[in-house]
Design a protein around this motif. Sequence first.
Motif, PDB file in Angstrom:
ATOM      1  N   GLN A   7       0.842  -1.209   0.000  1.00  0.00           N
ATOM      2  CA  GLN A   7       0.000   0.000   0.000  1.00  0.00           C
ATOM      3  C   GLN A   7       0.868   1.246   0.000  1.00  0.00           C
ATOM      4  O   GLN A   7       0.553   2.249  -0.654  1.00  0.00           O
ATOM      5  CB  GLN A   7      -0.903   0.023   1.242  1.00  0.00           C
TER       6      GLN A   7
ATOM      7  N   MET B 289       3.928   1.464  -1.197  1.00  0.00           N
ATOM      8  CA  MET B 289       4.619   1.568  -2.479  1.00  0.00           C
ATOM      9  C   MET B 289       3.700   2.061  -3.592  1.00  0.00           C
ATOM     10  O   MET B 289       4.085   2.884  -4.408  1.00  0.00           O
ATOM     11  CB  MET B 289       5.175   0.193  -2.874  1.00  0.00           C
ATOM     12  N   LEU B 290       2.498   1.529  -3.618  1.00  0.00           N
ATOM     13  CA  LEU B 290       1.605   1.846  -4.730  1.00  0.00           C
ATOM     14  C   LEU B 290       0.779   3.101  -4.508  1.00  0.00           C
ATOM     15  O   LEU B 290       0.128   3.590  -5.428  1.00  0.00           O
ATOM     16  CB  LEU B 290       0.683   0.661  -5.019  1.00  0.00           C
TER      17      LEU B 290
ATOM     18  N   SER C 288      -4.111   2.196  -7.247  1.00  0.00           N
ATOM     19  CA  SER C 288      -3.871   0.782  -7.476  1.00  0.00           C
ATOM     20  C   SER C 288      -5.143  -0.045  -7.306  1.00  0.00           C
ATOM     21  O   SER C 288      -5.914   0.175  -6.379  1.00  0.00           O
ATOM     22  CB  SER C 288      -2.810   0.286  -6.506  1.00  0.00           C
TER      23      SER C 288
ATOM     24  N   PRO D 278      -7.076  -3.783  -6.750  1.00  0.00           N
ATOM     25  CA  PRO D 278      -6.771  -4.976  -5.951  1.00  0.00           C
ATOM     26  C   PRO D 278      -5.890  -5.972  -6.713  1.00  0.00           C
ATOM     27  O   PRO D 278      -5.026  -6.623  -6.124  1.00  0.00           O
ATOM     28  CB  PRO D 278      -8.154  -5.562  -5.667  1.00  0.00           C
TER      29      PRO D 278
ATOM     30  N   GLN E 161      -3.635  -5.237  -8.973  1.00  0.00           N
ATOM     31  CA  GLN E 161      -2.250  -4.736  -8.991  1.00  0.00           C
ATOM     32  C   GLN E 161      -1.581  -4.944  -7.638  1.00  0.00           C
ATOM     33  O   GLN E 161      -0.391  -5.251  -7.557  1.00  0.00           O
ATOM     34  CB  GLN E 161      -2.246  -3.253  -9.375  1.00  0.00           C
TER      35      GLN E 161
ATOM     36  N   THR F 102       1.737  -7.180  -7.095  1.00  0.00           N
ATOM     37  CA  THR F 102       2.955  -6.668  -6.460  1.00  0.00           C
ATOM     38  C   THR F 102       3.349  -7.540  -5.265  1.00  0.00           C
ATOM     39  O   THR F 102       4.523  -7.828  -5.055  1.00  0.00           O
ATOM     40  CB  THR F 102       2.737  -5.205  -5.993  1.00  0.00           C
TER      41      THR F 102
ATOM     42  N   ARG G 120       5.021 -10.513  -6.605  1.00  0.00           N
ATOM     43  CA  ARG G 120       6.361 -10.197  -7.117  1.00  0.00           C
ATOM     44  C   ARG G 120       7.370 -10.073  -5.979  1.00  0.00           C
ATOM     45  O   ARG G 120       8.522 -10.488  -6.086  1.00  0.00           O
ATOM     46  CB  ARG G 120       6.300  -8.895  -7.922  1.00  0.00           C
TER      47      ARG G 120
ATOM     48  N   PHE H 107      12.412  -3.502  -0.853  1.00  0.00           N
ATOM     49  CA  PHE H 107      11.115  -3.389  -1.529  1.00  0.00           C
ATOM     50  C   PHE H 107      11.000  -2.029  -2.211  1.00  0.00           C
ATOM     51  O   PHE H 107      10.436  -1.902  -3.285  1.00  0.00           O
ATOM     52  CB  PHE H 107       9.971  -3.485  -0.509  1.00  0.00           C
TER      53      PHE H 107
ATOM     54  N   SER I 252      10.517   2.623  -7.266  1.00  0.00           N
ATOM     55  CA  SER I 252       9.381   3.098  -6.466  1.00  0.00           C
ATOM     56  C   SER I 252       9.435   4.608  -6.283  1.00  0.00           C
ATOM     57  O   SER I 252      10.512   5.178  -6.140  1.00  0.00           O
ATOM     58  CB  SER I 252       9.412   2.462  -5.090  1.00  0.00           C
ATOM     59  N   PRO I 253       8.263   5.246  -6.242  1.00  0.00           N
ATOM     60  CA  PRO I 253       8.250   6.691  -5.993  1.00  0.00           C
ATOM     61  C   PRO I 253       8.826   7.001  -4.614  1.00  0.00           C
ATOM     62  O   PRO I 253       8.600   6.265  -3.678  1.00  0.00           O
ATOM     63  CB  PRO I 253       6.759   7.040  -6.027  1.00  0.00           C
TER      64      PRO I 253
ATOM     65  N   GLN J 150       6.162   0.908 -10.657  1.00  0.00           N
ATOM     66  CA  GLN J 150       5.007   0.940  -9.750  1.00  0.00           C
ATOM     67  C   GLN J 150       4.146   2.194  -9.897  1.00  0.00           C
ATOM     68  O   GLN J 150       3.498   2.614  -8.957  1.00  0.00           O
ATOM     69  CB  GLN J 150       5.483   0.797  -8.304  1.00  0.00           C
TER      70      GLN J 150
ATOM     71  N   VAL K 142       1.265   2.724 -11.235  1.00  0.00           N
ATOM     72  CA  VAL K 142       0.135   2.029 -11.816  1.00  0.00           C
ATOM     73  C   VAL K 142      -0.910   2.983 -12.403  1.00  0.00           C
ATOM     74  O   VAL K 142      -1.690   2.596 -13.264  1.00  0.00           O
ATOM     75  CB  VAL K 142      -0.535   1.101 -10.787  1.00  0.00           C
ATOM     76  N   GLU K 143      -0.889   4.228 -11.933  1.00  0.00           N
ATOM     77  CA  GLU K 143      -1.898   5.160 -12.432  1.00  0.00           C
ATOM     78  C   GLU K 143      -1.771   5.377 -13.942  1.00  0.00           C
ATOM     79  O   GLU K 143      -2.779   5.532 -14.640  1.00  0.00           O
ATOM     80  CB  GLU K 143      -1.842   6.502 -11.689  1.00  0.00           C
TER      81      GLU K 143
ATOM     82  N   ASN L 260      -3.177   2.395 -15.622  1.00  0.00           N
ATOM     83  CA  ASN L 260      -4.632   2.380 -15.525  1.00  0.00           C
ATOM     84  C   ASN L 260      -5.293   3.326 -16.523  1.00  0.00           C
ATOM     85  O   ASN L 260      -6.400   3.085 -16.977  1.00  0.00           O
ATOM     86  CB  ASN L 260      -5.075   2.765 -14.113  1.00  0.00           C
TER      87      ASN L 260
ATOM     88  N   ASN M 193      -1.682   3.735   6.695  1.00  0.00           N
ATOM     89  CA  ASN M 193      -1.996   3.378   5.316  1.00  0.00           C
ATOM     90  C   ASN M 193      -2.739   2.055   5.225  1.00  0.00           C
ATOM     91  O   ASN M 193      -3.491   1.827   4.280  1.00  0.00           O
ATOM     92  CB  ASN M 193      -0.711   3.291   4.480  1.00  0.00           C
TER      93      ASN M 193
ATOM     94  N   TYR N 205      -7.904   1.855   4.856  1.00  0.00           N
ATOM     95  CA  TYR N 205      -8.743   1.124   3.895  1.00  0.00           C
ATOM     96  C   TYR N 205      -9.704   0.172   4.588  1.00  0.00           C
ATOM     97  O   TYR N 205     -10.416  -0.569   3.934  1.00  0.00           O
ATOM     98  CB  TYR N 205      -7.845   0.345   2.918  1.00  0.00           C
TER      99      TYR N 205
ATOM    100  N   GLY O  45     -10.374   2.805  -7.924  1.00  0.00           N
ATOM    101  CA  GLY O  45      -9.092   2.708  -7.223  1.00  0.00           C
ATOM    102  C   GLY O  45      -9.200   2.147  -5.823  1.00  0.00           C
ATOM    103  O   GLY O  45      -8.196   2.015  -5.134  1.00  0.00           O
TER     104      GLY O  45
ATOM    105  N   THR P 153     -10.986  -0.747  -2.968  1.00  0.00           N
ATOM    106  CA  THR P 153     -11.631  -2.057  -2.873  1.00  0.00           C
ATOM    107  C   THR P 153     -13.034  -1.930  -2.286  1.00  0.00           C
ATOM    108  O   THR P 153     -13.847  -2.808  -2.415  1.00  0.00           O
ATOM    109  CB  THR P 153     -10.808  -2.987  -1.962  1.00  0.00           C
TER     110      THR P 153
END
Lengths: 334, 564
Positions: free
Chosen positions: A36, A38-39, A44, A46, A48, A52, A55, A82, B80-81, B158, B160-161, B164, B443, B447, B476, B478
């Motif tokens: 979470q 990282m992305l 992102s 589910p 993706q 990840t 991976r 990571f 990674s960002p 990474q 992904v946006e 997408n 983080n 969710y 974006g 769940t």
Amino acid sequence: MIKYIAKRLLQMIPVLICVAILIFTLMFFVPGDPVQIMLGDYTSTPEQIAETRARLGIDKPYWEQLVIYLNGIVHLDFGESFILGNDVGEELLERFPRSLTLALSSLGFIVILGVPLGVLCALNAGKLLDKILMVLTLILNSMPTFWLGLLMILLFSVRLNWLPSNGIGGVEYYVMPIIAASVGSLANITRQTRSSMLEVIRSDYVTTARSKGLSERKITYGHALPNALIPIITICGSYFGFMIGGTTVIETVFSIPGIGSYLVNSINSRDYPVVRGSILFIAFSFSVIMLVVDLLYAFADPRIKASYAGNKRKKKETAETGADEQPAAGKEGT
Amino acid sequence: MRKSVSKKIMALLLAAMLLITLGACGSSEEPTEGDTQPQETLSLGEQNIGAEGDAAASEQIEYVSYALNSASFDLKPFSSPASGRAQTFQYVWPRLVYLTSYGGSLEEAEMWLAKSVTRVDDVTCDVELYDYIYDNKGNHITAEDVKWSYEMVATVGQSVEVGNLLKEIQILDDYNLRFILNSPGTGKMETVLGFHRMAICDKDWYENATEEELLSDIATAAPYYIKEFVSGSLVVFEAVEDYWQKDESLRGISGSQNVKTIYCPVIAEPSVRAISVENKEVDFTDIQISDLGTFYENGAVKDGYNMLAVGGTTALDLFLNMDEESGSPVATNLKLRQAILYAIDAESCRIAAGLDDSCSWLCYDFGTVQMAGFNEAWKEDYWTYDPDKAKALLEEAGYPDGITLRFMYTSNMSSGMVAVLTENLEAVGIHVEVMGYDQALYNTYKYDSSVWDIIIDNKGGYSLIDNYNNLFSPGGYTNGGVNFCKDQTLYDLVDKGMLTGAQEDYDAIHDRTVELAMGRGLYASATIYVSQDGILDMITNHYMYPMVNAWTYAEDFVSNYKIN
């Protein structure tokens, strides 16, 4: 002695394995999802996230991940970060010299300054000098490292412009970090030396030495100090071990890219391979340092050196003693 | 007698130490009001030039130093960002177009690797590359490299946006590509073509490069390459001598090489960064508001410095749990939600966070007042602080004796702001179970609708509609949007707003969020950059990161940075 060292080195293996399993388990069960982080938030799906996880290998069950991890450790493979994707082992090796430089220099600083100050206090116990130094050490011990570091920067960098405020480079870059990292421990060493010396200088053998007409200097440094060294060595060893991975605050304030800051950043981002690798590295360093400390005991105290001697030598010595002396005396000795 | 003397000496010693300690603190000048309390507004985007009238350097200057605030990053093309990466990525990795302003359109953008960009329809865009793009190692960049780079940034990088948003990239020939989006939308094509984390590089080079080469010996078609990379400590960028874009008129900001070498030491501690500029150890950095007084007083930048305040990309928002199946009383009770929102005094929260008008703005929506599409009329009635009304609503909600709610935030948020917010709620009878977690834990829990009732979070987007889409698009998340809101009307409005980009649609979304009482924006703050005198013009990219390579330097500018 060599046998003792070998034995201690072998003993380190189960210790490190236990540390590895413990830190792996802790990180496995600690809440917080690296994927979470990282992305990011809303970008992102589910699928993706699951991809990840796969991976990175963190979608596997605990036991499977643990076996893979331990297998890597055996092959000196700490895995890849990571977040950055680089080799954790290489990164640790790159950062280790900086942490070591800081730790060794700080240790040198506190030993060179702290031990003589402690001796001075003990020799002047109850006098004005002793009181001043004790108050000073109390103040130094009470100063938060972070605050002291910033204060030193303001004074020596901003006001006086004598030293660089941050970064790594020549000796001048390490002066303030070393002092800031050392003052608390300097106070501890001074107090410990004072206390140990006070205990020793009241011993009978010191009185005997004095009655034999030996100079005070010889009594202090030749007889008393060596016998007061054991607790000082212990503190120094622990401090040194702590400094290898525990100087995060100093590393942050003075922008020194060492192991401590690497570890803390990785904990915040749940970068498991980095956390596990760093902890294991610190545990290994600490074990080695403790071994060195134990060996130093032998130099400080011949009785300990004798106890390190192997059984064979002991038997030989016992046999030799037995040949020269009466068996009853040997029994008495034991 | 002797005891009394020793006591006096001790007292003197302590007093002397106290004086020395205090002497190290504070400014060398007499303290003024402006040291702690800026008097006037530091205008967003407006630069406060310390030395007006200085002649600009006509030649490339030798070097400049820029202190980064993050130690944990690398500059590999696909990674990674990370904060330090975002601050410097634009020097070493090129993209197709360079967006010159926050929320700016493709039509205003500057071409970088792209020679031209042509919109075919709402979802399609044709891109023509220059046919003479070579990286610093002589590799030729073609359409195939571009397509492959996009695939890499979405997967390995990474980001992904981007993946997408894109449906497909078609290679038309060696230098022409067609970008097709999944769906039309305002700012989507801009995001794809000018993506700030995009790195276009040669496929063969990347696939054969060693880890060391990826880190510090890169092949890039950007105006700078990495000369030195010391992990967690220093990055040095050097201008590419034989940069592929020879035509100066086509270089623009992205291709500028106004400085030969850019030294970027990492200084993670904010106060030390400010000290480094004050001490002239670095030329430029971002500072925190608490350090503003060092460089700014009485509405003006102090002599010897230049300052730039940029912001508007993110806001601190408060969200209420809208998941009706979570068991949260907030989710099923509109009056309770309204009571919460009327109980909060955003202005006090902002002040408690140490911010004022000089560097921050109250929010009247989930976005900032700077975001394209913001309507000034929204300011008139946006959850105006009214504790009496909040109490009445709480009673109407069925909680005359009060209620206990779970309030979650990250531990790195302002504790003063959290205290005031909590106090606001307590004052109307809403008791708060405070849950401050570290970022990683936060983080994870944010969710989970079963964990919290109220949450505060920093949210942002490229524009207002982009922000709405980020927050409330179910794709974006769940479990609904950012606060588990599953309101179909809101979804439809956001979709419509994305398609049309029309103000009335933005108004409709805003009104719907107010109607649902699903949360509110609190405030936004600026990023403040401060530099030494002699930097005449400071430019940032569309994500507010400095373009040091394109700055204007005074003719006599000499960096004081000490090269090791």
